[in-house]
Motif scaffolding. Structure first.
Motif, PDB file in Angstrom:
ATOM      1  N   GLY B 274      40.029  29.305  52.343  1.00  0.00           N
ATOM      2  CA  GLY B 274      41.208  28.654  51.797  1.00  0.00           C
ATOM      3  C   GLY B 274      41.957  29.463  50.756  1.00  0.00           C
ATOM      4  O   GLY B 274      43.043  29.083  50.344  1.00  0.00           O
ATOM      5  N   LEU B 275      41.369  30.570  50.297  1.00  0.00           N
ATOM      6  CA  LEU B 275      42.037  31.329  49.243  1.00  0.00           C
ATOM      7  C   LEU B 275      42.341  32.769  49.650  1.00  0.00           C
ATOM      8  O   LEU B 275      43.466  33.236  49.514  1.00  0.00           O
ATOM      9  CB  LEU B 275      41.168  31.353  47.973  1.00  0.00           C
ATOM     10  N   LEU B 276      41.324  33.475  50.124  1.00  0.00           N
ATOM     11  CA  LEU B 276      41.490  34.893  50.415  1.00  0.00           C
ATOM     12  C   LEU B 276      40.990  35.195  51.822  1.00  0.00           C
ATOM     13  O   LEU B 276      40.000  34.619  52.271  1.00  0.00           O
ATOM     14  CB  LEU B 276      40.685  35.744  49.428  1.00  0.00           C
ATOM     15  N   HIS B 277      41.692  36.103  52.512  1.00  0.00           N
ATOM     16  CA  HIS B 277      41.273  36.480  53.858  1.00  0.00           C
ATOM     17  C   HIS B 277      41.112  37.983  53.941  1.00  0.00           C
ATOM     18  O   HIS B 277      42.074  38.710  53.738  1.00  0.00           O
ATOM     19  CB  HIS B 277      42.293  36.017  54.895  1.00  0.00           C
ATOM     20  N   ASP B 278      39.903  38.420  54.190  1.00  0.00           N
ATOM     21  CA  ASP B 278      39.668  39.787  54.595  1.00  0.00           C
ATOM     22  C   ASP B 278      40.312  40.812  53.655  1.00  0.00           C
ATOM     23  O   ASP B 278      41.121  41.629  54.063  1.00  0.00           O
ATOM     24  CB  ASP B 278      40.226  39.961  56.024  1.00  0.00           C
ATOM     25  N   ILE B 279      39.926  40.738  52.404  1.00  0.00           N
ATOM     26  CA  ILE B 279      40.479  41.648  51.397  1.00  0.00           C
ATOM     27  C   ILE B 279      39.618  42.902  51.317  1.00  0.00           C
ATOM     28  O   ILE B 279      38.406  42.810  51.167  1.00  0.00           O
ATOM     29  CB  ILE B 279      40.484  40.982  50.008  1.00  0.00           C
ATOM     30  N   SER B 280      40.251  44.078  51.420  1.00  0.00           N
ATOM     31  CA  SER B 280      39.533  45.334  51.243  1.00  0.00           C
ATOM     32  C   SER B 280      40.366  46.273  50.387  1.00  0.00           C
ATOM     33  O   SER B 280      41.562  46.422  50.617  1.00  0.00           O
ATOM     34  CB  SER B 280      39.269  46.022  52.581  1.00  0.00           C
ATOM     35  N   PHE B 281      39.757  46.861  49.379  1.00  0.00           N
ATOM     36  CA  PHE B 281      40.422  47.931  48.629  1.00  0.00           C
ATOM     37  C   PHE B 281      39.389  48.631  47.759  1.00  0.00           C
ATOM     38  O   PHE B 281      38.266  48.148  47.585  1.00  0.00           O
ATOM     39  CB  PHE B 281      41.566  47.394  47.767  1.00  0.00           C
ATOM     40  N   THR B 282      39.765  49.782  47.257  1.00  0.00           N
ATOM     41  CA  THR B 282      38.888  50.537  46.370  1.00  0.00           C
ATOM     42  C   THR B 282      39.630  50.829  45.078  1.00  0.00           C
ATOM     43  O   THR B 282      40.812  51.179  45.105  1.00  0.00           O
ATOM     44  CB  THR B 282      38.492  51.871  47.024  1.00  0.00           C
ATOM     45  N   LEU B 283      38.934  50.676  43.983  1.00  0.00           N
ATOM     46  CA  LEU B 283      39.519  51.004  42.684  1.00  0.00           C
ATOM     47  C   LEU B 283      38.755  52.199  42.133  1.00  0.00           C
ATOM     48  O   LEU B 283      37.523  52.194  42.107  1.00  0.00           O
ATOM     49  CB  LEU B 283      39.384  49.803  41.740  1.00  0.00           C
ATOM     50  N   ARG B 284      39.501  53.256  41.720  1.00  0.00           N
ATOM     51  CA  ARG B 284      38.822  54.448  41.224  1.00  0.00           C
ATOM     52  C   ARG B 284      38.813  54.478  39.704  1.00  0.00           C
ATOM     53  O   ARG B 284      39.647  53.858  39.054  1.00  0.00           O
ATOM     54  CB  ARG B 284      39.503  55.700  41.771  1.00  0.00           C
ATOM     55  N   ARG B 299      46.956  36.386  44.188  1.00  0.00           N
ATOM     56  CA  ARG B 299      46.594  37.456  43.244  1.00  0.00           C
ATOM     57  C   ARG B 299      45.585  36.961  42.220  1.00  0.00           C
ATOM     58  O   ARG B 299      44.560  37.596  41.969  1.00  0.00           O
ATOM     59  CB  ARG B 299      47.857  37.959  42.521  1.00  0.00           C
ATOM     60  N   THR B 300      45.893  35.794  41.613  1.00  0.00           N
ATOM     61  CA  THR B 300      44.981  35.243  40.616  1.00  0.00           C
ATOM     62  C   THR B 300      43.630  34.914  41.244  1.00  0.00           C
ATOM     63  O   THR B 300      42.582  35.174  40.669  1.00  0.00           O
ATOM     64  CB  THR B 300      45.605  33.984  39.981  1.00  0.00           C
ATOM     65  N   GLU B 301      43.680  34.367  42.470  1.00  0.00           N
ATOM     66  CA  GLU B 301      42.441  34.002  43.145  1.00  0.00           C
ATOM     67  C   GLU B 301      41.578  35.236  43.391  1.00  0.00           C
ATOM     68  O   GLU B 301      40.356  35.187  43.274  1.00  0.00           O
ATOM     69  CB  GLU B 301      42.744  33.297  44.472  1.00  0.00           C
ATOM     70  N   LEU B 302      42.223  36.351  43.722  1.00  0.00           N
ATOM     71  CA  LEU B 302      41.467  37.583  43.936  1.00  0.00           C
ATOM     72  C   LEU B 302      40.796  38.021  42.632  1.00  0.00           C
ATOM     73  O   LEU B 302      39.604  38.334  42.596  1.00  0.00           O
ATOM     74  CB  LEU B 302      42.391  38.691  44.475  1.00  0.00           C
ATOM     75  N   ALA B 303      41.559  38.006  41.542  1.00  0.00           N
ATOM     76  CA  ALA B 303      40.990  38.394  40.251  1.00  0.00           C
ATOM     77  C   ALA B 303      39.843  37.460  39.882  1.00  0.00           C
ATOM     78  O   ALA B 303      38.783  37.900  39.431  1.00  0.00           O
ATOM     79  CB  ALA B 303      42.066  38.378  39.180  1.00  0.00           C
ATOM     80  N   GLU B 304      40.053  36.166  40.118  1.00  0.00           N
ATOM     81  CA  GLU B 304      39.015  35.201  39.765  1.00  0.00           C
ATOM     82  C   GLU B 304      37.756  35.394  40.604  1.00  0.00           C
ATOM     83  O   GLU B 304      36.646  35.174  40.126  1.00  0.00           O
ATOM     84  CB  GLU B 304      39.546  33.770  39.912  1.00  0.00           C
ATOM     85  N   THR B 305      37.941  35.800  41.848  1.00  0.00           N
ATOM     86  CA  THR B 305      36.783  36.055  42.698  1.00  0.00           C
ATOM     87  C   THR B 305      35.990  37.244  42.153  1.00  0.00           C
ATOM     88  O   THR B 305      34.766  37.211  42.078  1.00  0.00           O
ATOM     89  CB  THR B 305      37.227  36.331  44.148  1.00  0.00           C
ATOM     90  N   LEU B 306      36.711  38.288  41.743  1.00  0.00           N
ATOM     91  CA  LEU B 306      36.028  39.458  41.191  1.00  0.00           C
ATOM     92  C   LEU B 306      35.325  39.119  39.880  1.00  0.00           C
ATOM     93  O   LEU B 306      34.386  39.788  39.462  1.00  0.00           O
ATOM     94  CB  LEU B 306      37.032  40.599  40.960  1.00  0.00           C
ATOM     95  N   TYR B 307      35.801  38.049  39.217  1.00  0.00           N
ATOM     96  CA  TYR B 307      35.237  37.652  37.929  1.00  0.00           C
ATOM     97  C   TYR B 307      34.138  36.587  38.104  1.00  0.00           C
ATOM     98  O   TYR B 307      33.667  36.007  37.150  1.00  0.00           O
ATOM     99  CB  TYR B 307      36.358  37.114  37.046  1.00  0.00           C
ATOM    100  N   GLY B 308      33.758  36.316  39.349  1.00  0.00           N
ATOM    101  CA  GLY B 308      32.638  35.397  39.564  1.00  0.00           C
ATOM    102  C   GLY B 308      33.015  33.933  39.551  1.00  0.00           C
ATOM    103  O   GLY B 308      32.147  33.069  39.437  1.00  0.00           O
TER     104      GLY B 308
END
Ligand SMILES: Nc1ncnc2c1ncn2[C@@H]1O[C@H](COP(=O)(O)OP(=O)(O)OP(=O)(O)O)[C@@H](O)[C@H]1O
Ligand SMILES: [Mg+2]
Lengths: 327, 502
Positions: B274-284, B299-308
């Motif tokens: 319901g929030l994110l679909h198939d997100i792939s990226f690399t941060l250097r 965008r916020t949902e992605l950040a929140e996912t990375l933040y647990g």
């Protein structure tokens, strides 16, 4: 012309700040002065010491209630938990023949029962996501009914005298429960103002979402506050049981939760959580105790004392309302 | 100068003092019907306070407010609204448990003869205003579940449905995208043509230039200028706000980290139902990856996912080469991630806590030995106050007494205080003034130089373009594409964000 209103403003501003931060202590001091001036019987040291003893039992619970309320919760079950922990503890003690062993068993069992009861409340609120009011209303009924069942709705009497010796002990002229109340207040004040846990309790009560985003384990913090108040209910059960030599399954701890909540509010805490202090609560419980005592002295009917208490609580909250918010 | 009798709203000698601190001095403001006033000034200059004096939220210490040329004594919120003075406040004033429609009609519910609510009509009118604002929201959605930008739109919609003669908007565009801002401006122009006077506060000076007919500049509580917009360039505005010349807004971009730079965060095929679909990226390491997209793109949902805060249902997240599964923000912080929430008062700061306690909230453990060292906390707070130029009377001031922009700076300080290795910035410059923005940009760049990596979410495209060498553009929960260096332009971003060529 410009200076007069602003310096006057400044004065009023200071006065308000003083009243807001020191209100409970000022009220307590004022009350003491008025009572001491109006009644010689009140002034007698023995009377004052009696007051400290009378307020200790609900006072110890009020300290736990302070943590719970600051953390954004409430615990209605503590009075009943006191009765339950006391009943179970005395029963356990009575199975021991050796008085010292019995005493040890009593204190351990009461503390453990209290903490376990608190943990159940905490789990219902955090894991079960029940509103604290509902969860503890339920356990209030459960704890009271369990102690009535265990004690056949009567008294559970201790068989060892040493229990009463401890409960009635007086050290340096001051009753033991009063010492313990004082000690626990000091510990509680340190906990709330100087430790990480204390700060986290305030944060969770102030805004749970912000606390979670700040990497605080909000569930754990909330759970701890309920365990803490349960533990204190166990301490209170031990002292009260020791004082009387027994615990009444029907009346022990009755309405203690209400006194405790009243003391916390009079002491300057916000019912919405996030704000409050242990020393304020101590002032609150003393204010309630002194009022009950002086009404006795003045010969006011016991039935009216509740009304006076109610008025005091309402006035305290009105005085502490934020000043600069318009309707 | 306009005479008071020709104005719809005016002030004479308005002053406000909190305790002993004057925050507004002798303000004489005049506004004729149909005027659009851009009110600008640094953080803490007194804009919100002035607005609150006009809408009855705050009683001024001195001076008079005139409405229709007549002095109004003891203005209250209720009679301000009755006179048609309507405000979109800087901090939201919405009831989370009510629906969008219920919030919009709160206090002005439509009822039938028997006092029953006319729900259908309220829902229809809500839908109509939402359509005019060009936002896709249902009148029946619960406000608590909305994103910050959506809440902002509800707040605006609420103001626009109230009959108004003076419309006051305190930083309504901080979280809105260009497209939403454009729609809003069209509506404001219509209102102005019907004779409504508008006061518009923003730190985005290009917006002020685009919409306003005149500009009022506050500096340290004093009105230093009120002039027609046509007479001022953006640079003039900035200079008069700050009191000196401002140099270049964006710092020089550091060299893009090359392929040899170690990947710090690898996200592979992550989905959250319901929030994110198939997100792939690399941060250097040392990279600031921009995340662009429309409101609701995820965008916020992605950040929140990375933040647990959300649990991915599939995919992997690797941090410094090790696979991680966060169950809570505590895990993420432990692993070296910081998140600055876009929802300042809802998730970022504790308004009742002192400045100091807010800054050390996440990092408190390192101040405990075993008791909290107030002296160390104090030092840290002072450090951030000077580094971020936070305007406050003391380190112990409760945050609710700070202006919105200064609260935002405190939220940034809170994130920095636990020395993260990866910082997720979600609208970091929300509501902060142009000088402070350059400070924040510089700080971010300095940290990147020291090895921090970051993800940068902003509705301000100019900012994304000026700060990032790589941008991921999101559309409905997916990454629609990446842009690098010269490809990063507003057109390209909008193309990927909307899926249509402008
Ligand atoms: N309730 C309060 N008590 C004490 N000081 C206050 C209070 N409210 C505001 N202030 C102070 O008044 C000053 C002006 O605040 P105001 O909110 O009007 O600023 P602003 O121009 O809107 O800033 P921003 O752009 O950051 O929103 C600030 O320095 C703030 O600290
Ligand atoms: Mg403001």
């Amino acid at each position: 012309m410009a200076t007069t209103p602003s310096s006057q403003n400044q004065f009023i501003h200071r006065l308000r700040r003083l009243a807001a931060s020191q209100g409970p202590y000022l009220a307590l001091a004022l009350l003491l002065l008025v009572c001491a001036a109006s009644s010689p019987a009140f002034r007698r040291p023995q009377n004052l010491l009696n007051i400290t003893r009378q307020v200790s039992y609900s006072g110890i619970i009020a300290l736990g209630m302070t943590a719970v309320i600051i953390g954004g919760g409430i615990d209605l079950s503590v009075g009943a938990l006191l009765a339950f922990a006391g009943t179970v503890g005395i029963m356990a003690m009575n199975t021991c023949d050796n008085p010292t062993a019995g005493l040890t068993v009593a204190i351990v069992v009461m503390l453990l029962t209290g903490a376990a009861g608190g943990a159940i409340n905490g789990a219902l609120v955090t894991i079960g996501r029940l509103p604290p009011f509902i969860a503890t209303l339920g356990t209030l009924s459960i704890f009271r009914s369990l102690s009535l069942y265990l004690a056949g709705a009567g008294l559970t009497t201790a068989r060892h005298d040493v229990f009463m010796q401890v409960g009635g002990a007086v050290i340096g002229g001051v009753p033991l429960p009063a010492w313990i109340l004082l000690l626990l207040t000091a510990l509680g004040a340190v906990l709330m103002t100087c430790t990480k846990l204390g700060r986290h309790i305030c944060a969770v009560g102030s805004n749970q979402r912000v606390a979670r985003y700040a990497a605080i384990n909000t569930g754990k913090v909330t759970l701890i506050t309920y365990v803490l108040i349960g533990l204190l209910a166990g301490v209170s059960a031990f002292l009260l049981g020791g004082r009387l030599g027994s615990i009444s399954s029907s009346t022990a701890g009755n309405a203690y939760e209400l006194d405790a909540i009243a003391a916390v509010i009079i002491g300057g805490a916000s019912m919405a959580g996030g704000r409050g202090s242990m020393t304020g609560t101590l002032a609150g419980i003393l204010i309630l105790g002194i009022i009950a005592n002086i009404l006795d002295m003045w010969g006011v009917s016991v039935y009216l004392q509740g009304a006076v208490k109610g008025v005091v609580i309402i006035i305290a909250v009105l005085l502490q309302r934020p000043q600069n918010q318009q309707a | 100068m306009l005479s008071v009798s020709d104005t719809i709203i005016a002030t004479e000698g308005i002053g406000k003092t909190y305790g002993t601190v004057p925050v507004l001095r002798e303000i004489d403001l005049r506004l004729r019907p149909g005027a659009i006033l851009g009110l600008i000034g640094e953080n803490g200059a007194g804009k919100s306070t002035l607005i609150k004096c006009l809408n009855g939220m705050v009683a001024p210490t001195t001076g008079t407010v005139y409405f229709d040329g007549k002095p109004c004594r003891s203005l209250t919120v209720a009679n301000a609204i009755a006179r048609g003075i309507v405000t979109v406040p800087q901090e939201f004033n919405l009831v989370n448990d009510l629906t969008v429609a219920e919030n919009i009609f709160l206090g002005q519910e439509l009822t039938s003869g028997f006092g029953l609510l006319r729900r259908q009509e309220m829902a229809d009118r809500t839908q109509a205003i939402l359509n005019r604002l060009n936002v896709t929201l249902e009148p029946t959605q619960r406000v608590g579940a909305l994103s910050v930008a959506e809440k902002q739109c509800v707040e605006i919609a609420k103001a626009l449905t109230t009959p108004c003669r003076v419309l006051i908007m305190d930083e309504p565009t901080t979280v809105l995208n260009q497209r939403e801002v454009k729609t809003l401006f069209q509506l404001l122009r219509q209102f102005s043509q019907q004779g409504t006077a508008i006061i518009f506060v923003s730190h985005k000076l290009h917006e002020v230039r685009a919409i306003s007919t005149e500009v009022a500049i506050l500096r340290d509580g004093e009105l230093v200028a009120q002039a027609p917009t046509s007479e001022l360039t953006e640079a003039d505005m900035a200079r008069r706000m700050v009191g000196r010349e401002l140099n270049q807004l964006f710092p020089e971009l550091p060299a893009a980290p090359g392929a040899e730079s170690a990947p710090v965060l690898e996200v592979e095929n992550v989905s959250v139902p319901g929030l994110l679909h198939d997100i792939s990226f690399t941060l250097r390491q040392g990279e600031l990856l921009g995340l662009a997209g429309l409101v609701g793109a995820g965008r916020t949902e992605l950040a929140e996912t990375l933040y647990g805060l959300h649990r991915p249902s599939s995919g992997t997240i690797r941090l410094f080469g090790r696979r991680v599964r966060f169950h809570s923000p505590a895990d993420a912080v432990q692993a070296g991630i910081a998140y600055l929430s876009e929802d300042r008062q809802g998730a970022g700061i504790l308004t009742d806590f002192a400045l100091t306690a807010n800054i050390t909230l996440t990092s408190l453990a390192r101040y405990c030995h075993p008791f909290i060292s107030r002296r160390e906390e104090q030092h840290r707070a002072e450090h951030f106050i000077s580094r971020l130029a936070i305007k406050t009377t003391s380190t112990q001031t409760p945050l609710r007494h700070l202006s919105g922009g200064n609260q935002q700076k405190t939220a940034i300080a809170k994130g920095l205080d636990h020395d993260p290795k990866i910082f997720l910035f979600d609208e970091p410059t929300r509501g902060i003034d142009i000088k402070a923005k350059t400070d924040v940009y510089r700080i971010i760049h300095a940290l990147l130089g020291q090895g921090l990596s970051g993800i940068f979410i902003s509705s301000d495209l100019e900012e994304v373009i000026g700060l990032c060498r790589r941008v991921a553009v999101m559309r409905s929960g997916r990454i629609a594409g990446f842009l690098e260096d010269d490809q990063i332009t507003e057109e390209e971003i909008m193309y990927l964000a909307t899926g249509v060529k402008a």
